[in-house]
Each structure stands twice: as C-alpha cells, then as structure tokens.
Design a protein around this motif. Sequence first.
Motif, mmCIF file in Angstrom:
data_model
loop_
_atom_site.group_PDB
_atom_site.id
_atom_site.type_symbol
_atom_site.label_atom_id
_atom_site.label_comp_id
_atom_site.label_asym_id
_atom_site.label_seq_id
_atom_site.Cartn_x
_atom_site.Cartn_y
_atom_site.Cartn_z
ATOM 1 N N VAL A 89 0.805 -1.231 0.000
ATOM 2 C CA VAL A 89 0.000 0.000 0.000
ATOM 3 C C VAL A 89 0.839 1.283 0.000
ATOM 4 O O VAL A 89 0.507 2.257 -0.672
ATOM 5 C CB VAL A 89 -1.025 -0.022 1.163
ATOM 6 N N GLU A 90 1.961 1.254 0.709
ATOM 7 C CA GLU A 90 2.749 2.492 0.788
ATOM 8 C C GLU A 90 3.344 2.846 -0.564
ATOM 9 O O GLU A 90 3.274 3.988 -1.006
ATOM 10 C CB GLU A 90 3.846 2.356 1.828
ATOM 11 N N GLU A 91 3.891 1.815 -1.231
ATOM 12 C CA GLU A 91 4.485 2.101 -2.548
ATOM 13 C C GLU A 91 3.420 2.519 -3.548
ATOM 14 O O GLU A 91 3.619 3.432 -4.342
ATOM 15 C CB GLU A 91 5.171 0.854 -3.108
ATOM 16 N N ILE A 92 2.283 1.848 -3.513
ATOM 17 C CA ILE A 92 1.235 2.175 -4.484
ATOM 18 C C ILE A 92 0.786 3.611 -4.305
ATOM 19 O O ILE A 92 0.652 4.371 -5.263
ATOM 20 C CB ILE A 92 0.049 1.196 -4.363
ATOM 21 N N ASN A 93 0.606 4.012 -3.068
ATOM 22 C CA ASN A 93 0.160 5.380 -2.830
ATOM 23 C C ASN A 93 1.247 6.407 -3.147
ATOM 24 O O ASN A 93 0.970 7.481 -3.669
ATOM 25 C CB ASN A 93 -0.316 5.551 -1.395
ATOM 26 N N ALA A 94 2.481 6.032 -2.845
ATOM 27 C CA ALA A 94 3.575 6.965 -3.097
ATOM 28 C C ALA A 94 3.672 7.265 -4.590
ATOM 29 O O ALA A 94 4.020 8.361 -4.999
ATOM 30 C CB ALA A 94 4.879 6.362 -2.611
ATOM 31 N N ASP A 95 3.291 6.305 -5.393
ATOM 32 C CA ASP A 95 3.554 6.404 -6.817
ATOM 33 C C ASP A 95 2.292 6.204 -7.634
ATOM 34 O O ASP A 95 2.350 5.738 -8.758
ATOM 35 C CB ASP A 95 4.547 5.280 -7.167
ATOM 36 N N ASN A 96 1.164 6.535 -7.028
ATOM 37 C CA ASN A 96 -0.100 6.195 -7.675
ATOM 38 C C ASN A 96 -0.175 6.747 -9.098
ATOM 39 O O ASN A 96 0.030 7.913 -9.347
ATOM 40 C CB ASN A 96 -1.258 6.755 -6.838
ATOM 41 N N GLY A 97 -0.486 5.875 -10.033
ATOM 42 C CA GLY A 97 -0.666 6.326 -11.396
ATOM 43 C C GLY A 97 0.599 6.331 -12.217
ATOM 44 O O GLY A 97 0.578 6.727 -13.379
ATOM 45 N N LEU B 170 -10.069 0.096 -5.906
ATOM 46 C CA LEU B 170 -10.544 -1.163 -5.355
ATOM 47 C C LEU B 170 -11.002 -1.024 -3.916
ATOM 48 O O LEU B 170 -11.876 -1.718 -3.458
ATOM 49 C CB LEU B 170 -9.393 -2.163 -5.363
ATOM 50 N N LEU B 171 -10.340 -0.183 -3.217
ATOM 51 C CA LEU B 171 -10.720 0.037 -1.829
ATOM 52 C C LEU B 171 -10.218 1.432 -1.481
ATOM 53 O O LEU B 171 -9.071 1.604 -1.125
ATOM 54 C CB LEU B 171 -10.076 -1.022 -0.934
ATOM 55 N N PRO B 172 -11.099 2.437 -1.620
ATOM 56 C CA PRO B 172 -10.645 3.809 -1.439
ATOM 57 C C PRO B 172 -9.919 4.031 -0.111
ATOM 58 O O PRO B 172 -9.059 4.890 -0.015
ATOM 59 C CB PRO B 172 -11.933 4.619 -1.507
ATOM 60 N N VAL B 173 -10.238 3.214 0.898
ATOM 61 C CA VAL B 173 -9.569 3.348 2.198
ATOM 62 C C VAL B 173 -8.057 3.355 2.025
ATOM 63 O O VAL B 173 -7.345 4.056 2.737
ATOM 64 C CB VAL B 173 -9.824 2.126 3.111
ATOM 65 N N SER B 174 -7.588 2.525 1.109
ATOM 66 C CA SER B 174 -6.151 2.351 0.986
ATOM 67 C C SER B 174 -5.465 3.639 0.521
ATOM 68 O O SER B 174 -4.299 3.859 0.799
ATOM 69 C CB SER B 174 -5.834 1.215 0.019
ATOM 70 N N GLN B 175 -6.224 4.492 -0.176
ATOM 71 C CA GLN B 175 -5.629 5.725 -0.666
ATOM 72 C C GLN B 175 -5.251 6.660 0.488
ATOM 73 O O GLN B 175 -4.316 7.447 0.396
ATOM 74 C CB GLN B 175 -6.604 6.446 -1.600
ATOM 75 N N ASN B 176 -6.020 6.546 1.555
ATOM 76 C CA ASN B 176 -5.766 7.435 2.689
ATOM 77 C C ASN B 176 -4.880 6.794 3.746
ATOM 78 O O ASN B 176 -4.689 7.359 4.824
ATOM 79 C CB ASN B 176 -7.103 7.816 3.348
ATOM 80 N N PHE B 177 -4.399 5.605 3.433
ATOM 81 C CA PHE B 177 -3.612 4.856 4.407
ATOM 82 C C PHE B 177 -2.493 5.719 5.013
ATOM 83 O O PHE B 177 -1.745 6.381 4.294
ATOM 84 C CB PHE B 177 -2.993 3.628 3.736
ATOM 85 N N LYS B 178 -2.423 5.696 6.329
ATOM 86 C CA LYS B 178 -1.361 6.455 6.999
ATOM 87 C C LYS B 178 -0.556 5.506 7.848
ATOM 88 O O LYS B 178 -1.072 4.918 8.796
ATOM 89 C CB LYS B 178 -1.969 7.561 7.868
ATOM 90 N N LYS B 179 0.696 5.371 7.453
ATOM 91 C CA LYS B 179 1.591 4.482 8.204
ATOM 92 C C LYS B 179 1.675 4.980 9.655
ATOM 93 O O LYS B 179 1.777 6.183 9.887
ATOM 94 C CB LYS B 179 2.971 4.532 7.541
ATOM 95 N N GLY B 180 1.610 4.062 10.568
ATOM 96 C CA GLY B 180 1.742 4.429 11.977
ATOM 97 C C GLY B 180 0.411 4.772 12.622
ATOM 98 O O GLY B 180 0.298 4.792 13.842
ATOM 99 N N GLU B 181 -0.642 5.033 11.801
ATOM 100 C CA GLU B 181 -1.951 5.335 12.388
ATOM 101 C C GLU B 181 -2.541 3.989 12.825
ATOM 102 O O GLU B 181 -2.705 3.080 11.993
ATOM 103 C CB GLU B 181 -2.832 6.014 11.346
#
Length: 453
Positions: free
Chosen positions: A144-152, A176-187
């Motif tokens: 998830v972190e890599e996908i969000n870091a580099d989305n698109g 696929l799961l909008p939640v993952s877009q807002n994923f915050k490491k450590g939260e």
Amino acid sequence: MRHSIHLLVYPFPSSGHIIPLLDLTDLLLRRGLTVTVVISPTNLPLLDPLHSSHPSSLHKLLFDDPEITPFPDPLIAKVISTQKLFDPIVKWFRSHPSPPVAIVSDFFLGWTSELASHLGIQRIVFSPSGVLSSSILQTLWQDVEEINADNGDKDQKFSFSFPEIPNTPEFPLWQLLPVSQNFKKGEPHYESFRKGMLANMRSWGIIYNTFEELEGVYIDHMKKQMGHDRVWAVGPLLPDDHGTGRGGSSVVPPNDLLMWLDNKPDDSVVYICFGSQTTLSEKQMGALIGALELSNVNFILCAKGSKSGSIPSGFEDRVSGRGLIVKGWAPQLAILRHRAVGSFVSHCGWNSTLEGVAAGVMMLTWPQGADQYVDAKLLIDELGVGKRVCEDAPDSVPDSVELARLLDESVSGSYMGEQRVVKVKKLSQAASKAVKDGTSMRDVDTFVQLLSQ
Ligand code: UDP
C-alpha cells in the motif's frame, strides 16, 4: 454417540457479506455440521429463515452491534468496532460444553485469525468477493505504501502474476478500496486493518464464492500464493428456490413482478439494479432515465434510495406496459432467473455478478466502486459475457443515446446468436453443474472432510 463438527461462522455485518455466508452455512448444516453464527439483533431477520430450516443444529451467538469507533473512514470504523467482540467470544467459547473446532469469518474480520490462535482453533477466511479482485486487494495491502507513493505511475510494476491489471491513471488500484488511498503508516486503525487483511493470507484456508470455470486461473494463483491447496471455490452460493425473501423483503409482491414477466417474450427484458448500497447521482439517474425513454426495451428498474425528483413525473406513465419501477428492495434472484429477462445493467457487486452469470443473462456493466471495477473487467475483457455501459469511474455519466442503443441491442432477437450471449449461457450451465455435482460441490465436501480429520 459422536458429536457433529461444530463451526463458528462470523459474517461481516453488512447484507452483501451476510447473505452468501449464510448460503454457505446452509450447505454445511445440510452436511450434518453444527453451526453457531455471530449476529446482531439488527441482522437477525437475515438469519431467521435459515434457523427455521435447521432449528436444532443452527445456533445464534447474539451480540449488539458494538458502538462504532469514531474514525473518518466508515469501513475501517466498522471493522475496528467489531474487534470489541474478541473478549466476549473468548468468554462464550470457554464456557461452551463442546466449543467450535474452527471459525469461518469474513475477509474484513482479519483479527479473528488472532482470536482463533488464542483459542487454539483454525481460522478459515470467507471471501464474499471474487478471487481476482480479492487477490489484487491482498497485494494492494501488501504494497500500500508504494502504491500510494507512486499512484498512477505507468511504469510501476507490482507482483501480480496476471499483469492485465496494472496500476495506471486510468485504473488506479486504490479504486478497489478507497480506504487504501488514505492509508497512513503508523496510524493504529489503518495499521490494524492492514494487519487483518494480511493475516488472511496466513489463515488455514480460504473459501471463495466462485467456481472453477469462472476464475480457475486465479484459484490456482491463490493456491500458489497461500502455499497450500486449502483454497475452496464453492459458488455460486445461491438458494434453489426463487429466494424472494433473501436479503430483504420485496417492496412489491414478487408474484406481481413475475406475472408481469410471464407476459413478456423470452430474453426481452432488461433488469437494472445497483445492489444494496449504491445510489446513482442525479446526473447518472437522469442519463439512465433518458436512455430508457429513448429505447424500446421492456425493463424493470430497481431505483432504491434514489432521491425524490430523480424520476421525472410522467416517466412511469410514458413507459407503462413496458417498464416497471421498483422503489426499494427487489426480488433480484427471482427476476434474473425468469426466462423473460435477457440482460442486466449491474454495478457488478460480486453477488450480482454471480447471480447474473448463473442466470445466463447478458451483463451490461456500470461499476461504481470497490471490487466492482475488477469484476467488470473480468466479465468484459476476460470472460467476454457483456458490454460496458459506462466508463470505469465513480462519477461517470453515460451518454443517453448510446446507452439506449446498447439496451435495445442487448435484448434484440438478432443478438441471441452473438458470441457474448453464447458464452454467458455456457457459463450459466457450468455454474449449475459446479454446484449440483461438479467442482463446487466437491470443494464443499473436501472442506467438510478435512474438518473431520
Ligand atoms: N439485492 C436484492 N434486491 C435488491 C438489491 C440487491 O435482492 O433490490 C441482492 C442481490 O441479489 C445480491 C445482493 O443483494 O445478492 C447485493 O450484493 P452485491 O454484491 O451485488 O452488491 P452490494 O450490495 O454488496 O453492493
């Protein structure tokens, strides 16, 4: 006397998740298992019909819906709130004279893996989504972190063994799961949700509501990912009868709808429904209504939850005789199974996808969120059993003229020999065979046998 195997079944509390897991529960009860279902009083009506059929072997473990943990993402909030049942379930288990030997729980309830190991029993995941979409989801949470870091980023490569679904701006995986877009490491809540999703892959086994002809290649992929063969495809999980009370009570008498359909020729009606959660925007509803007016098709439109005013006055009169509007819960399965229904405009929720394919109707896809984009891709690009009526994006609005043409075409007599229709009819036969005496029945039996060892 030997006691029958006792299973704990725990559905995620939302109707699209509860319905198929209870259909599976029915199959297990019929094979002589004893099942306890974790359920809240609110969802009890979904369980009651099954309980009446198996009063002595089906038990309810009733807990009030835990108070929702305040959190910006509603899905995560709901998942996290279910964790409050950890201790109450342990307490129930410890005081039970013959406690369950395993727990079958929804893929959102990943924390039950920890619960199962605490209790010293196996956990089996139940996936209410297809294998393709849920395995992408797993990878999404892994990376998830890599996908969000580099989305698109078009060049981005992920470890799918089926690279037809890359992470591109046209098809960002977080859809696929909008939640993952807002994923915050450590939260903590995000981390906990992610931990649960990853725990699924380390469970003793996974049960999918799918069948081999539909997703065979992905089932094999999952077995490799899991590193064992305890991956069972037991679908489509559907009742034998009309299933008119399934998931909710129809707002119109089902017999009236069926009698209306009785008067229509074979494969001449378009059924339109967007599942239990989705509401079209006013623009989308406007485009759909416009298309229905322009077309000549017979149709049943399930317009649940649509805002008042989105169905213009006079529309129902203008289409009377050829169109019915159901303003609430429709008996979807009974409608789809009627010989008069030829095509299905669907949001491609996995249950609707399976129900449409099993009924052998042409699929007209209009995905709106979550796994629905992948399900639409599977139907259109891989299985070739339908057409897209709208672009794969949440706010897309189809062109009414083009949509009217597609609707007319989907039920035109000349279309019946068309490859898409031939393919969906073949898949429908494969679905019936799978559950009657084919691979899905075999997988349920294998699962039960393994539990008894
Ligand atoms: N359903 C129904 N009547 C309705 C709407 C939905 O019977 O008016 C049923 C449908 O047959 C399916 C389920 O509800 O079994 C919806 O599940 P799906 O996975 O298709 O979509 P979701 O509601 O989860 O978005």
